[in-house]
Write a protein that holds these residues in place. Structure first.
Motif, PDB file in Angstrom:
ATOM      1  N   LEU A   1      30.568  13.687  -0.658  1.00 27.76           N
ATOM      2  CA  LEU A   1      31.776  13.562  -1.482  1.00 27.76           C
ATOM      3  C   LEU A   1      32.909  12.840  -0.755  1.00 27.76           C
ATOM      4  CD1 LEU A   1      31.892  17.158  -3.057  1.00 27.76           C
ATOM      5  CD2 LEU A   1      30.956  15.071  -4.046  1.00 27.76           C
ATOM      6  N   LEU A   2      32.636  12.324   0.429  1.00 33.91           N
ATOM      7  CA  LEU A   2      33.701  11.670   1.193  1.00 33.91           C
ATOM      8  C   LEU A   2      34.256  10.448   0.475  1.00 33.91           C
ATOM      9  CD1 LEU A   2      32.363  11.924   4.862  1.00 33.91           C
ATOM     10  CD2 LEU A   2      34.359  13.077   3.876  1.00 33.91           C
ATOM     11  N   HIS A   3      33.446   9.829  -0.404  1.00 32.28           N
ATOM     12  CA  HIS A   3      33.954   8.668  -1.142  1.00 32.28           C
ATOM     13  C   HIS A   3      35.102   9.072  -2.073  1.00 32.28           C
ATOM     14  CE1 HIS A   3      31.162  10.507  -4.023  1.00 32.28           C
ATOM     15  NE2 HIS A   3      31.867   9.909  -4.964  1.00 32.28           N
ATOM     16  N   ILE A   4      35.121  10.337  -2.500  1.00 33.02           N
ATOM     17  CA  ILE A   4      36.232  10.813  -3.340  1.00 33.02           C
ATOM     18  C   ILE A   4      37.518  10.809  -2.533  1.00 33.02           C
ATOM     19  CG2 ILE A   4      37.134  12.782  -4.625  1.00 33.02           C
ATOM     20  CD1 ILE A   4      34.275  13.550  -5.288  1.00 33.02           C
ATOM     21  N   PHE A   5      37.451  11.349  -1.309  1.00 35.10           N
ATOM     22  CA  PHE A   5      38.633  11.346  -0.440  1.00 35.10           C
ATOM     23  C   PHE A   5      39.044   9.917  -0.109  1.00 35.10           C
ATOM     24  CE2 PHE A   5      40.908  11.393   3.532  1.00 35.10           C
ATOM     25  CZ  PHE A   5      41.749  12.494   3.418  1.00 35.10           C
ATOM     26  N   ALA A   6      38.077   9.039   0.142  1.00 32.67           N
ATOM     27  CA  ALA A   6      38.401   7.649   0.470  1.00 32.67           C
ATOM     28  C   ALA A   6      39.153   6.973  -0.673  1.00 32.67           C
ATOM     29  CB  ALA A   6      37.121   6.882   0.794  1.00 32.67           C
ATOM     30  N   ALA A   7      38.739   7.232  -1.919  1.00 32.31           N
ATOM     31  CA  ALA A   7      39.425   6.639  -3.072  1.00 32.31           C
ATOM     32  C   ALA A   7      40.845   7.192  -3.192  1.00 32.31           C
ATOM     33  CB  ALA A   7      38.639   6.916  -4.349  1.00 32.31           C
ATOM     34  N   GLN A   8      41.003   8.496  -2.941  1.00 30.88           N
ATOM     35  CA  GLN A   8      42.338   9.088  -2.987  1.00 30.88           C
ATOM     36  C   GLN A   8      43.237   8.493  -1.911  1.00 30.88           C
ATOM     37  OE1 GLN A   8      41.188  13.181  -2.459  1.00 30.88           O
ATOM     38  NE2 GLN A   8      41.085  13.586  -4.662  1.00 30.88           N
ATOM     39  N   LEU A   9      42.694   8.349  -0.704  1.00 32.70           N
ATOM     40  CA  LEU A   9      43.475   7.794   0.393  1.00 32.70           C
ATOM     41  C   LEU A   9      43.839   6.335   0.121  1.00 32.70           C
ATOM     42  CD1 LEU A   9      44.700   8.122   3.200  1.00 32.70           C
ATOM     43  CD2 LEU A   9      42.478   7.507   4.169  1.00 32.70           C
ATOM     44  N   ARG A  10      42.938   5.584  -0.494  1.00 31.27           N
ATOM     45  CA  ARG A  10      43.244   4.187  -0.824  1.00 31.27           C
ATOM     46  C   ARG A  10      44.446   4.109  -1.755  1.00 31.27           C
ATOM     47  NH1 ARG A  10      39.223  -0.170  -3.929  1.00 31.27           N
ATOM     48  NH2 ARG A  10      40.832  -1.748  -4.277  1.00 31.27           N
ATOM     49  N   ASP A  11      44.477   4.979  -2.761  1.00 29.92           N
ATOM     50  CA  ASP A  11      45.620   4.987  -3.682  1.00 29.92           C
ATOM     51  C   ASP A  11      46.901   5.387  -2.952  1.00 29.92           C
ATOM     52  OD1 ASP A  11      43.931   4.273  -5.714  1.00 29.92           O
ATOM     53  OD2 ASP A  11      43.656   6.311  -6.473  1.00 29.92           O
ATOM     54  N   ASP A  12      46.803   6.383  -2.060  1.00 27.92           N
ATOM     55  CA  ASP A  12      47.986   6.833  -1.318  1.00 27.92           C
ATOM     56  C   ASP A  12      48.536   5.730  -0.425  1.00 27.92           C
ATOM     57  OD1 ASP A  12      47.694   9.284  -2.508  1.00 27.92           O
ATOM     58  OD2 ASP A  12      46.756  10.248  -0.778  1.00 27.92           O
ATOM     59  N   LEU A  13      47.640   5.035   0.280  1.00 24.33           N
ATOM     60  CA  LEU A  13      48.084   3.966   1.170  1.00 24.33           C
ATOM     61  C   LEU A  13      48.693   2.814   0.375  1.00 24.33           C
ATOM     62  CD1 LEU A  13      45.063   3.923   3.662  1.00 24.33           C
ATOM     63  CD2 LEU A  13      47.396   4.706   4.150  1.00 24.33           C
ATOM     64  N   SER A  14      48.084   2.461  -0.752  1.00 23.98           N
ATOM     65  CA  SER A  14      48.619   1.378  -1.583  1.00 23.98           C
ATOM     66  C   SER A  14      50.014   1.732  -2.085  1.00 23.98           C
ATOM     67  CB  SER A  14      47.685   1.113  -2.762  1.00 23.98           C
ATOM     68  OG  SER A  14      46.415   0.671  -2.318  1.00 23.98           O
ATOM     69  N   GLN A  15      50.177   2.963  -2.527  1.00 23.32           N
ATOM     70  CA  GLN A  15      51.488   3.388  -3.019  1.00 23.32           C
ATOM     71  C   GLN A  15      52.515   3.424  -1.903  1.00 23.32           C
ATOM     72  OE1 GLN A  15      51.406   7.152  -5.016  1.00 23.32           O
ATOM     73  NE2 GLN A  15      53.573   7.129  -5.534  1.00 23.32           N
ATOM     74  N   SER A  16      52.100   3.909  -0.732  1.00 17.80           N
ATOM     75  CA  SER A  16      53.024   3.963   0.404  1.00 17.80           C
ATOM     76  C   SER A  16      53.474   2.575   0.830  1.00 17.80           C
ATOM     77  CB  SER A  16      52.339   4.680   1.575  1.00 17.80           C
ATOM     78  OG  SER A  16      53.145   4.656   2.731  1.00 17.80           O
ATOM     79  N   MET A  17      52.573   1.599   0.795  1.00 16.65           N
ATOM     80  CA  MET A  17      52.925   0.238   1.197  1.00 16.65           C
ATOM     81  C   MET A  17      53.882  -0.429   0.231  1.00 16.65           C
ATOM     82  SD  MET A  17      49.104  -0.872   2.497  1.00 16.65           S
ATOM     83  CE  MET A  17      49.412  -2.613   2.361  1.00 16.65           C
ATOM     84  N   ARG A  18      53.951   0.101  -1.007  1.00 17.73           N
ATOM     85  CA  ARG A  18      54.857  -0.495  -1.995  1.00 17.73           C
ATOM     86  C   ARG A  18      56.251   0.115  -1.960  1.00 17.73           C
ATOM     87  NH1 ARG A  18      50.072  -0.437  -5.331  1.00 17.73           N
ATOM     88  NH2 ARG A  18      50.717   1.562  -6.225  1.00 17.73           N
ATOM     89  N   LEU A  19      56.440   1.194  -1.192  1.00 17.67           N
ATOM     90  CA  LEU A  19      57.764   1.806  -1.098  1.00 17.67           C
ATOM     91  C   LEU A  19      58.730   0.850  -0.407  1.00 17.67           C
ATOM     92  CD1 LEU A  19      56.800   5.443  -0.007  1.00 17.67           C
ATOM     93  CD2 LEU A  19      57.435   4.644  -2.295  1.00 17.67           C
ATOM     94  N   ASN A  20      60.012   0.956  -0.779  1.00 16.65           N
ATOM     95  CA  ASN A  20      61.009   0.030  -0.228  1.00 16.65           C
ATOM     96  C   ASN A  20      61.057   0.081   1.288  1.00 16.65           C
ATOM     97  OD1 ASN A  20      61.800  -0.921  -2.722  1.00 16.65           O
ATOM     98  ND2 ASN A  20      63.371   0.632  -3.007  1.00 16.65           N
TER      99      ASN A  20
END
Length: 293
Positions: A24-43
């Motif tokens: 199930l690690l791919h589930i965590f990887a997908a969640q982390l990808r979304d978190d990193l993408s969102q964090s990189m878009r912060l001002n």
């Protein structure tokens, strides 16, 4: 002519993975990808990562023959995260932040750029930023009961990841590889996280909750320990003391007179309650429990 058919070597099971939801690690990887993408878009972070986007996040284990690179280590009460990133990515971020406002990853020549104190400081800043995002995702996935809470009257623990000397993770360590792409040129680069055993156990524990709640069925909450623990009680209806000589003189058919009052209820040899003796559907029952003390 005799031909020998080559067969693939059998896969060796790792006993460290048995019973653990590594599938199930791919589930965590997908969640982390979304978190990193969102964090990189912060001002506050866009000034560093404005020229990049996250392409992929994947788990793997070190085989021991990977090329050596510089690792930073970030320690916090929740565990320890090692961090490393390709120098071309670091130089691209540095160029985007302090240069032309474009990453230009493909145009950078690492060998022609000497290492500066600014570059080293930026690596620490980026590592703290990204490690914090990873740690936040691990904690968010954990069940509430597994999240540490400060004791009453105790100040909250500082959760900031503090830099510490790092070294290349040993063989068998879990690695998270994050692949980035330069938006302008399409060039790719990578950075890596290495988790210690405590944090990796937390990742898998969070995935267990997702597995147990899968299929649209809400996981049934476990009852308190006091309701699940089974103990055996002994009801002592009566006791009577008689002389030893009278005991030896007893014959078949003799009657020992007793008075049946409240019974004693014992847990092993401890007298916990007294109870009234009653009859219900032909059976003796105990009711009206009262503390013995």
């Amino acid at each position: 002519m005799t031909t020998t058919k080559q067969t693939a070597p059998p896969q060796v099971l790792d006993p460290c993975l048995l019973g653990r939801p590594v599938h199930l690690l791919h589930i965590f990887a997908a969640q982390l990808r979304d978190d990193l993408s969102q964090s990189m878009r912060l001002n506050m972070n866009r000034r560093y990562w404005g020229g990049f986007q996250v392409e992929d996040v994947a788990f793997s284990r070190l085989e021991g023959h990977e090329s050596r690179s510089r690792w930073l280590s970030f320690a916090a009460p929740a565990g320890q995260i090692a961090f490393s990133l390709e120098r071309k990515v670091l130089l691209s971020v540095l160029n985007y932040r302090y240069g032309s406002g474009k990453a230009d990853a493909a145009a950078l020549d690492e060998s022609a750029v000497r290492v500066t104190a600014t570059e080293e400081r930026l690596a620490v800043v980026l590592g703290q930023q990204l490690a914090g995002t990873l740690a936040g995702r691990i904690e968010l996935n954990l069940p509430v009961l597994d999240k540490p809470a400060p004791a009453e009257g105790e100040a909250e623990v500082d959760s900031e990841f503090k830099p510490a000397p790092g070294s290349h993770p040993p063989k068998g360590s879990w690695i998270i590889t994050v692949t980035l792409a330069d938006i302008a040129s399409g060039a790719t680069g990578q950075y890596w996280f290495a988790l210690d055993k405590v944090l990796m156990a937390s990742v898998l524990r969070g995935l267990l909750r997702d597995r147990d709640s899968g299929g649209g069925k809400k996981a049934k909450a476990a009852a308190p320990l006091a309701q699940r623990l089974q103990v055996g009680l002994v009801g002592r209806l009566a006791s009577k003391e008689i002389p030893l000589g009278s005991l030896y003189d007893l014959q078949v058919g003799d009657v020992i007179p007793i008075s049946l009052n409240r019974a004693d209820v014992l847990l092993e040899d401890s007298r916990l309650f007294t109870a009234a003796v009653t009859e219900h559907k032909g059976k003796l029952c105990l009711t009206s429990f009262e503390d013995a003390e």
